[in-house]
Design a protein around this motif. Structure first.
Motif, PDB file in Angstrom:
ATOM      1  N   UNK A 241      54.666  32.888  72.701  1.00  0.00           N
ATOM      2  CA  UNK A 241      54.444  32.149  73.946  1.00  0.00           C
ATOM      3  C   UNK A 241      55.213  32.554  75.548  1.00  0.00           C
ATOM      4  N   UNK A 242      56.227  33.444  75.066  1.00  0.00           N
ATOM      5  CA  UNK A 242      57.056  33.980  76.212  1.00  0.00           C
ATOM      6  C   UNK A 242      56.180  34.911  76.749  1.00  0.00           C
ATOM      7  N   UNK A 243      55.506  35.758  75.969  1.00  0.00           N
ATOM      8  CA  UNK A 243      54.736  36.903  76.441  1.00  0.00           C
ATOM      9  C   UNK A 243      53.452  36.504  77.154  1.00  0.00           C
ATOM     10  N   UNK A 244      52.945  35.231  76.531  1.00  0.00           N
ATOM     11  CA  UNK A 244      51.770  34.720  77.160  1.00  0.00           C
ATOM     12  C   UNK A 244      51.893  33.901  78.571  1.00  0.00           C
ATOM     13  N   UNK A 245      53.139  33.484  78.538  1.00  0.00           N
ATOM     14  CA  UNK A 245      53.465  33.026  80.032  1.00  0.00           C
ATOM     15  C   UNK A 245      53.239  34.052  80.910  1.00  0.00           C
ATOM     16  N   UNK A 246      53.788  35.231  80.445  1.00  0.00           N
ATOM     17  CA  UNK A 246      53.782  36.181  81.625  1.00  0.00           C
ATOM     18  C   UNK A 246      52.286  36.653  81.929  1.00  0.00           C
ATOM     19  N   UNK A 247      51.479  37.105  80.737  1.00  0.00           N
ATOM     20  CA  UNK A 247      50.121  37.607  80.915  1.00  0.00           C
ATOM     21  C   UNK A 247      49.541  37.334  79.574  1.00  0.00           C
ATOM     22  N   UNK A 248      48.588  36.840  79.492  1.00  0.00           N
ATOM     23  CA  UNK A 248      47.577  36.696  78.030  1.00  0.00           C
ATOM     24  C   UNK A 248      47.560  37.834  77.426  1.00  0.00           C
ATOM     25  N   UNK A 249      47.261  38.711  77.904  1.00  0.00           N
ATOM     26  CA  UNK A 249      46.864  39.891  77.294  1.00  0.00           C
ATOM     27  C   UNK A 249      48.186  40.817  76.468  1.00  0.00           C
ATOM     28  N   UNK A 250      49.169  40.518  76.864  1.00  0.00           N
ATOM     29  CA  UNK A 250      50.157  41.128  76.268  1.00  0.00           C
ATOM     30  C   UNK A 250      50.408  40.408  74.817  1.00  0.00           C
ATOM     31  N   UNK A 251      49.691  39.278  74.521  1.00  0.00           N
ATOM     32  CA  UNK A 251      49.644  38.992  72.784  1.00  0.00           C
ATOM     33  C   UNK A 251      48.709  39.417  72.238  1.00  0.00           C
ATOM     34  N   UNK A 252      47.657  40.745  72.798  1.00  0.00           N
ATOM     35  CA  UNK A 252      46.577  40.854  72.084  1.00  0.00           C
ATOM     36  C   UNK A 252      46.971  41.725  70.797  1.00  0.00           C
ATOM     37  N   UNK A 253      48.117  42.586  70.747  1.00  0.00           N
ATOM     38  CA  UNK A 253      48.514  43.041  69.268  1.00  0.00           C
ATOM     39  C   UNK A 253      48.681  41.981  68.157  1.00  0.00           C
ATOM     40  N   UNK A 254      49.548  41.121  68.468  1.00  0.00           N
ATOM     41  CA  UNK A 254      49.813  40.116  67.613  1.00  0.00           C
ATOM     42  C   UNK A 254      48.635  39.216  67.192  1.00  0.00           C
ATOM     43  N   UNK A 255      47.593  38.858  67.770  1.00  0.00           N
ATOM     44  CA  UNK A 255      46.356  38.212  67.642  1.00  0.00           C
ATOM     45  C   UNK A 255      45.486  39.001  66.873  1.00  0.00           C
ATOM     46  N   UNK A 256      45.458  40.326  67.226  1.00  0.00           N
ATOM     47  CA  UNK A 256      44.478  41.204  66.715  1.00  0.00           C
ATOM     48  C   UNK A 256      44.931  41.442  65.123  1.00  0.00           C
ATOM     49  N   UNK A 257      46.237  41.439  64.860  1.00  0.00           N
ATOM     50  CA  UNK A 257      46.567  41.578  63.583  1.00  0.00           C
ATOM     51  C   UNK A 257      46.437  40.227  62.786  1.00  0.00           C
ATOM     52  N   UNK A 258      46.517  39.177  63.332  1.00  0.00           N
ATOM     53  CA  UNK A 258      46.301  37.946  62.519  1.00  0.00           C
ATOM     54  C   UNK A 258      44.743  37.790  62.387  1.00  0.00           C
ATOM     55  N   UNK A 259      44.120  38.089  63.208  1.00  0.00           N
ATOM     56  CA  UNK A 259      42.464  38.042  63.006  1.00  0.00           C
ATOM     57  C   UNK A 259      42.127  38.971  61.949  1.00  0.00           C
ATOM     58  N   UNK A 260      42.683  40.209  61.797  1.00  0.00           N
ATOM     59  CA  UNK A 260      42.344  41.138  60.825  1.00  0.00           C
ATOM     60  C   UNK A 260      42.797  40.776  59.441  1.00  0.00           C
ATOM     61  N   UNK A 261      44.246  40.057  59.356  1.00  0.00           N
ATOM     62  CA  UNK A 261      44.355  39.643  58.022  1.00  0.00           C
ATOM     63  C   UNK A 261      43.687  38.550  57.568  1.00  0.00           C
ATOM     64  N   UNK A 262      43.338  37.554  58.355  1.00  0.00           N
ATOM     65  CA  UNK A 262      42.769  36.421  57.812  1.00  0.00           C
ATOM     66  C   UNK A 262      41.163  36.756  57.723  1.00  0.00           C
ATOM     67  N   UNK A 263      40.665  37.811  58.364  1.00  0.00           N
ATOM     68  CA  UNK A 263      39.347  38.179  58.179  1.00  0.00           C
ATOM     69  C   UNK A 263      38.939  38.943  56.857  1.00  0.00           C
ATOM     70  N   UNK A 264      40.122  39.808  56.400  1.00  0.00           N
ATOM     71  CA  UNK A 264      39.881  40.510  55.027  1.00  0.00           C
ATOM     72  C   UNK A 264      40.044  39.486  53.951  1.00  0.00           C
ATOM     73  N   UNK A 265      41.287  38.720  53.844  1.00  0.00           N
ATOM     74  CA  UNK A 265      41.635  37.981  53.048  1.00  0.00           C
ATOM     75  C   UNK A 265      42.632  37.053  53.104  1.00  0.00           C
ATOM     76  N   UNK A 266      41.763  35.881  53.549  1.00  0.00           N
ATOM     77  CA  UNK A 266      42.443  34.587  54.017  1.00  0.00           C
ATOM     78  C   UNK A 266      43.785  34.331  53.244  1.00  0.00           C
ATOM     79  N   UNK A 267      43.619  34.048  52.093  1.00  0.00           N
ATOM     80  CA  UNK A 267      44.572  33.595  51.110  1.00  0.00           C
ATOM     81  C   UNK A 267      45.889  34.686  51.030  1.00  0.00           C
TER      82      UNK A 267
END
Length: 384
Positions: free
Chosen positions: A236-262
């Motif tokens: 949230x600290x990075x998001x407050x500065x600029x939304x794009x700064x959290x792209x790597x974190x969210x991309x990783x989250x999306x990839x992990x839950x897209x491949x094998x949610x459990x």
């Protein structure tokens, strides 16, 4: 695919009366063992990320009373609890959609009692309507109809780069009109709490009830964030500065839950407090549903989550002190996503707040374990 793993209940134990028989072929049944020689089992299930109900099958790993060995891949007639069957079908059902006045699509799903009193449930971050399935059974018992809409960019709802926390209220009003709801309650879970409070601020006269379950407090108040998990402070600290700064974190989250949610949820669990870890270990169906909700949340990508993180991180556009209707705050004592200081802060700054503290609950466990209490509060709230 529907995968099941057996748990020994002991020989001769009878299944509960509220079960559904599932019949399958049994090509892998050991030829030297008769069915009665196998221990009684209950089933754990998981579902592929596609969410398709086609070709459902049971893969059961059972142990013989004769040799004590496991024989995976046996397709048998076995009992599946009604609770698990209901949660599986509910969490994977296609979501209805509504075209909003500005042309966007809003998706939602209903759980609980179809004829019950309406309660709109706002999911966490990241999240989607599937999270409401966690309390579907409790809602059915309480006579509550859960209506769980997806915020812009999550699941099937169209992204809205110009949205604000307050603009969500307009989407809620259009959904309520579509469903012919004159009055209703709202329940915000985790970051969904900000949107429940926005509704309390803007359309309080239409609400019979407002509840926050582990509801996120204002992120622009540093004092109430001291006990928050470091990873969320960074996000949230990075998001407050600029939304794009959290792209790597969210991309990783999306990839992990897209491949094998459990598997992704298991990794996420290492960051959770003890009550949440215990809840995931002992509530298999709920763990599967929660994992699926995170997978479905990212169906369109990360833009919805990126926008949401920035909104939550910044001032919300209204003051808690200006809310003039009762707000129920349900806070867990072992919550590091929303530390107790946040719940107490919200309760102190809303004049008509009603604070309930659950000392043994975490951020996730409180959603299910306290469901009977907060749904009872909703049912008991006066209807005007």
């Amino acid at each position: 695919m529907f995968r099941a793993q057996s748990h020994d209940h002991g020989a001769g134990q009878q299944p509960a009366p509220d079960v559904a028989m599932v019949h399958t072929a049994s090509p892998g049944w050991p030829a030297d063992l008769k069915p009665r020689e196998w221990r009684a089992t209950t089933l754990r299930w998981s579902m592929a990320t596609s969410g398709s109900m086609a070709g459902v099958e049971l893969i059961i790993s059972m142990s013989s009373r004769q040799d004590g060995l496991h024989h995976p891949g046996c397709f048998v007639s076995q009992f599946v609890s009604q609770e698990i069957r209901t949660m599986l079908s509910a969490s994977s059902a296609p979501a209805p959609s509504l075209q909003l006045r500005d042309g966007r699509t809003l998706t939602w799903q209903c759980y609980g009692d179809d004829a019950g009193r309406p309660l709109l449930v706002f999911h966490g971050f990241p999240g989607c309507h599937v999270q409401a399935a966690l309390i579907g059974d409790a809602a059915r018992r309480a006579g509550v109809r859960l209506i769980a809409p997806d915020r812009p960019g999550f699941a099937g709802s169209t992204p809205d780069p110009d949205r604000t926390i307050l603009s969500w209220v307009r989407d809620v009003e259009q959904l309520a009109a579509h469903l012919s709801l004159l009055r209703f309650g709202v329940l915000g879970i985790s970051c969904g709490g900000a949107y429940a409070l926005a509704c309390a601020h803007e359309i309080g006269e239409r609400l019979d009830y407002v509840g926050l379950v582990a509801g996120m407090g204002p992120m622009d108040v540093p004092a109430i964030r001291r006990g928050q998990h470091p990873a969320l402070k960074v996000l949230f600290g990075l998001s407050r500065l600029h939304p794009r700064l959290v792209t790597p974190m969210l991309r990783m989250d999306q990839k992990m839950f897209g491949i094998d949610p459990m598997r992704a949820l298991q990794r996420l669990a290492s960051m959770m407090t003890a009550p949440d870890q215990a809840f995931l270990r002992t509530h298999v169906a709920e763990a599967e549903t929660f994992a699926r909700s995170l997978s479905v949340a990212y169906r369109q990508g990360i833009d919805g989550a990126m926008s949401e993180a920035a909104l939550i991180a910044r001032p919300r556009g209204f003051e808690l002190a200006d809310i003039r209707i009762p707000v129920h705050v349900y806070q867990g004592g072992h919550d590091r996503n929303v530390p107790p200081d946040m719940g107490e802060y919200i309760a102190r700054h809303i004049k008509l707040s009603r604070y309930r503290f659950f000392p043994d609950e975490g951020h996730l466990s409180i959603v299910s374990n306290a469901a009977d209490e907060y749904l009872e509060d909703f049912v008991a709230s006066p209807q005007q």
